[in-house]
Enzyme design. Structure first.
Site, PDB file in Angstrom:
ATOM      1  N   CYS A  58       0.870  -1.177   0.000  1.00 36.27           N
ATOM      2  CA  CYS A  58       0.000   0.000   0.000  1.00 36.27           C
ATOM      3  C   CYS A  58       0.905   1.225   0.000  1.00 36.27           C
ATOM      4  CB  CYS A  58      -0.867   0.001   1.258  1.00 36.27           C
ATOM      5  SG  CYS A  58      -1.690   1.589   1.498  1.00 36.27           S
ATOM      6  N   GLU A  93      10.621  -0.977  -9.849  1.00 38.67           N
ATOM      7  CA  GLU A  93       9.489  -0.928 -10.775  1.00 38.67           C
ATOM      8  C   GLU A  93       8.159  -0.589 -10.088  1.00 38.67           C
ATOM      9  OE1 GLU A  93       9.645  -4.576 -13.086  1.00 38.67           O
ATOM     10  OE2 GLU A  93      11.108  -3.658 -14.425  1.00 38.67           O
ATOM     11  N   CYS A 106      -3.719   0.738  -4.881  1.00 34.92           N
ATOM     12  CA  CYS A 106      -4.310   0.087  -3.717  1.00 34.92           C
ATOM     13  C   CYS A 106      -5.609   0.818  -3.393  1.00 34.92           C
ATOM     14  CB  CYS A 106      -3.328   0.179  -2.554  1.00 34.92           C
ATOM     15  SG  CYS A 106      -4.005  -0.323  -0.959  1.00 34.92           S
ATOM     16  N   CYS A 126      -7.394   0.367  -0.326  1.00 34.24           N
ATOM     17  CA  CYS A 126      -7.723   0.137   1.083  1.00 34.24           C
ATOM     18  C   CYS A 126      -8.384   1.392   1.645  1.00 34.24           C
ATOM     19  CB  CYS A 126      -6.449  -0.201   1.852  1.00 34.24           C
ATOM     20  SG  CYS A 126      -5.368   1.213   2.106  1.00 34.24           S
ATOM     21  N   CYS A 142      -6.186   4.450   1.486  1.00 32.38           N
ATOM     22  CA  CYS A 142      -6.032   5.024   0.142  1.00 32.38           C
ATOM     23  C   CYS A 142      -7.316   5.740  -0.277  1.00 32.38           C
ATOM     24  CB  CYS A 142      -5.673   3.933  -0.868  1.00 32.38           C
ATOM     25  SG  CYS A 142      -3.976   3.365  -0.687  1.00 32.38           S
ATOM     26  N   GLU A 162      18.143  -2.329 -16.585  1.00 32.37           N
ATOM     27  CA  GLU A 162      18.064  -3.783 -16.765  1.00 32.37           C
ATOM     28  C   GLU A 162      17.839  -4.085 -18.235  1.00 32.37           C
ATOM     29  OE1 GLU A 162      14.993  -5.749 -14.528  1.00 32.37           O
ATOM     30  OE2 GLU A 162      15.329  -4.526 -12.758  1.00 32.37           O
ATOM     31  N   GLU A 165      12.488 -16.874 -11.180  1.00 29.55           N
ATOM     32  CA  GLU A 165      13.354 -16.416 -12.267  1.00 29.55           C
ATOM     33  C   GLU A 165      14.554 -17.316 -12.503  1.00 29.55           C
ATOM     34  OE1 GLU A 165      13.480 -12.284 -11.045  1.00 29.55           O
ATOM     35  OE2 GLU A 165      11.977 -11.818 -12.572  1.00 29.55           O
ATOM     36  N   PHE A 219      15.021 -19.457 -14.687  1.00 30.80           N
ATOM     37  CA  PHE A 219      15.376 -19.630 -16.101  1.00 30.80           C
ATOM     38  C   PHE A 219      15.512 -18.304 -16.844  1.00 30.80           C
ATOM     39  CE2 PHE A 219      13.247 -23.793 -15.204  1.00 30.80           C
ATOM     40  CZ  PHE A 219      14.426 -24.523 -15.181  1.00 30.80           C
ATOM     41  N   HIS A 220      15.463 -17.197 -16.104  1.00 34.58           N
ATOM     42  CA  HIS A 220      15.667 -15.900 -16.755  1.00 34.58           C
ATOM     43  C   HIS A 220      17.132 -15.770 -17.163  1.00 34.58           C
ATOM     44  CE1 HIS A 220      15.767 -11.600 -17.482  1.00 34.58           C
ATOM     45  NE2 HIS A 220      14.451 -11.576 -17.400  1.00 34.58           N
TER      46      HIS A 220
END
Ligand code: GLA
Ligand code: GLA
Length: 677
Positions: A122, A157, A162, A164, A167, A313, A361, A363-364
């Site tokens: 939140c 990221e 939210c 709630c 918020c 990235e 992840e 296999f990332h």
């Protein structure tokens, strides 16, 4: 005078590194030893650490253990590397969610999430804000003056929202402030008399969601604005102790491709440098198109702060979260890294340094795979990228001096999605902006991607595709750009609604844009997907899809006319002189060829040429430049997987990698060259 604006003034070089999660290997430090050895071998000089480390750093409330981070920062530093240090708010420890459930998000269906996944806190919760500040202060106290640390990576990221009770309350307060605590002002702005939605008080307002009101367009738009504002206030709360204790370190957040939830034009105001995570779906179709779309986002992130950004990235090989996960083909791996630099990045960074052994992840793609060696194809291409970055280090911090821009606006996108009209199944706003950006990319012309409120005075030509939401400030901004000599290209839907998503009255485009463009728009014909119509421009017929707007020129001169439909013979493209500039109105959506001919004409008129001798470049080839004010650097890229291209430079230039001076260049498939003059 040379100008450099390094993304990290604390380390005025290219950063080459990765997200590094050594806490996953705390039980086996031989892995850490190997990591240090491989980092040198990979020509990496930076690691981003701590992103998901909260459970290790504060295993129980108020009990801190920084031993692993102390050791890792020390090891990376001794190894000759730098660290971008992350705050850990992207994923919280279990105890925090157990003890304070208010930190967990409530979804659009009103249900509170359990402890799971990540990026789902939140953003209003005072407890979460307090806990984040405590850990961030500890991190800043401990590492804020550490010479190995060159920047802060805030959370990870940011996304989502939210609903709630906290918020909801904050949303109502946001609206009270915006509408001067006058519910009737809000009622009018939201046009609530429609379907008897009149609010009696701000306390009745709920965020749009699965079971709540979604039909009030102004409300939907304000919710997105609130989410942006609340996220910004969360970021400011996170960064307060960091800015206090390490004011010399730049602060960034990692942003995303085709990202919907937050208005990054606004969010970028609370950070120092832009960075983003780039994961194009290479080889799924024409790589030239994929490169150009990716370039759009590189250009956008550079334009956000008008300075070099960071590629935070990228995968060195494949991702693991798309329907199909294809490794980058040889050549394209290095080329796509250098692409970011060509567009103004001061880094090439990967997700991730070492593949995790378990969980989502495993296999990332990673620089180091489960084999644990430096002997893979992927590792070798990372080494190669590192070599290139070292060789071109003088380019770090140089800027892009674009004379063309495309306006892209989150608020406009949200409003277009709200709008129940035109084509309901997607209006293709992104695609339309890409199509205008492509005009410049294909001709090797540097292009910024800017907000409608941006200072446009440095541009010769600006395209404003589908700028449906055009508030008064934007009307003024566009008008003064043209008045002062700019060439503005607007399209169908321009100036339809105002800042609260109410339709402009008195004809569109809004207000004095009618004089700027010298036209009024009457109605739009929305074509069915299989329908095609046509317009004739400079004696040639071009295909039209999706939208044909019927317009009436007042002072504008007609450049193209429709050749079919009930509006055959009426204008499809017009140009109008206004002040010292000109405004071009493109009333329809074409499939590319009309735009090409139109822009060849316009660019010729205003004398804006690309970075190469010829503006008509072979398929898949583009050219971009960076400058320090005295020396210009030119990047040539070929994304065609099969064809070798021949191009001519404007004058002989020196290849930064080979030292040779050339005028004519041969570019094999998936290759690049970097020149200096
Ligand atoms: C139905 C409803 C109207 C209106 C139209 C729109 O007919 O009864 O109120 O929503 O659809 O097409
Ligand atoms: C995002 C996240 C990373 C990782 C990658 C995988 O960019 O920030 O933590 O999940 O995606 O592609």
């Amino acid at each position: 005078m040379t100008t450099k604006k390094h993304a990290c003034p604390t380390y005025p070089h290219f950063l080459h590194g990765a997200d590094y999660n050594p806490e996953q290997w705390i039980h086996d430090k031989s892995i850490w030893d190997k990591d240090m050895e491989l980092m040198q071998l990979a020509n990496c000089n930076e690691m981003t650490v701590g992103i998901f480390s909260w459970a290790k750093l504060e295993p129980q409330e108020g009990q801190f253990d920084f031993s692993f981070l102390d050791e890792i920062i020390d090891r990376v530093g001794k190894n000759g590397g730098k660290v971008i240090l992350s705050t850990p708010s992207g994923a919280r420890p279990h105890w925090l969610a157990d003890k304070y459930p208010e930190v967990l998000r409530v979804g659009p269906d009103g249900v509170r999430e359990h402890f799971r996944e990540r990026h789902n806190h939140c953003f209003t919760s005072p407890v979460y804000r307090e806990k984040v500040q405590i850990i961030n202060r500890k991190l800043a106290e401990r590492y804020g003056q550490n010479p190995t640390v060159v920047a802060w990576h805030i959370s990870n990221e940011y996304s989502g929202d939210c609903r709630c009770p906290l918020c909801q309350q904050a949303f109502r307060d946001f609206l009270r402030k915006k509408y001067d605590n006058d519910i009737n002002k809000l009622n009018l702005a939201y046009w609530t008399t429609f379907w008897s939605k009149t609010f009696d008080s701000f306390d009745q307002i709920e965020p749009p969601g699965k079971y709540t009101e979604t039909g009030l367009h102004g409300l939907n738009l304000d919710w997105r604005r609130f989410v942006t504002a609340q996220t910004m206030s969360f970021i400011e709360n996170e960064t307060a102790p960091i800015r206090e204790l390490s004011p010399h370190l730049p602060v960034t957040i990692n942003m995303m491709f085709e990202f919907y939830d937050l208005n990054y034009h606004e969010v970028s105001k609370v950070i120092d440098i832009a960075s983003w995570d780039s994961y194009p779906e290479w080889h799924n179709g024409d790589d030239a198109d994929i490169a150009q779309k990716t370039a759009f986002w590189h250009d956008l992130y550079r334009s956000l702060k008008k300075r070099p950004f960071l590629l935070m990235e990228s995968t060195p090989s494949l991702v693991n979260w798309k329907p199909y996960n294809k490794p980058k083909r040889p050549g394209l791996d290095v080329l796509s890294s250098i692409q970011a630099v060509a567009h103004g990045s001061d880094s090439v960074q990967y997700f991730q340094w070492r593949k995790s052994r378990g969980s989502s992840e495993k296999f990332h793609g990673a620089v180091v795979g489960h084999d644990g060696t430096g002997e893979t194809r992927v590792f070798r291409s990372v080494q190669k990228t590192g070599e290139v970055l070292k060789a071109i280090d003088q380019i770090a911090g140089t800027v892009t001096d674009a004379k063309a821009a495309v306006i892209f606006d989150w608020e406009n996108m949200w409003a277009l999605d709200n709008c129940q009209g035109y084509a309901l199944a997607g209006k293709k706003y992104w695609e339309t902006c890409y199509a205008f950006h492509k005009v410049f990319w294909q001709r090797g012309i540097d292009c910024d991607i800017v907000s409608p409120k941006a200072d446009l005075s440095g541009y010769q030509i600006v395209a404003a595709p589908m700028l449906y939401l055009t508030d008064e400030e934007t009307v003024e901004n566009l008008t003064s750009f043209v008045e002062n000599g700019g060439t503005l290209c607007g399209t169908y839907m321009l100036g339809t609604v105002d800042g609260t998503d109410l339709c402009w009255l008195g004809g569109i485009p809004a207000g004095k844009l009618k004089d700027v463009f010298g036209i009024t728009a009457e109605e739009i014909d929305t074509l069915y997907p299989v329908e095609r119509q046509h317009a004739q421009l400079f004696g040639k017929e071009h295909e039209l899809v999706d939208y044909c707007e019927v317009i009436h020129p007042s002072s504008a001169q007609v450049l193209a006319s429709y050749t079919d439909g009930y509006y055959a013979g009426t204008p499809a493209v017009t140009i109008n002189s206004y002040g010292k500039g000109q405004a071009v109105y493109i009333a329809c959506r074409d499939t590319g060829s009309m735009k090409d001919d139109l822009f060849d004409h316009l660019l010729g008129n205003i004398g804006l040429a690309g970075n190469l001798a010829d503006s008509s470049l072979p398929h898949g080839v583009t050219a971009h430049s960076r400058t320090n004010g005295e020396t210009s650097y030119l990047f040539l890229e070929n994304y065609d997987p099969a064809s070798t291209a021949d191009v001519t430079l404007k004058q002989p230039m020196t290849d930064l990698l080979t030292g040779e001076t050339v005028h004519h260049v041969t570019l094999p498939p998936y290759s690049f060259r970097i020149f200096k003059s």
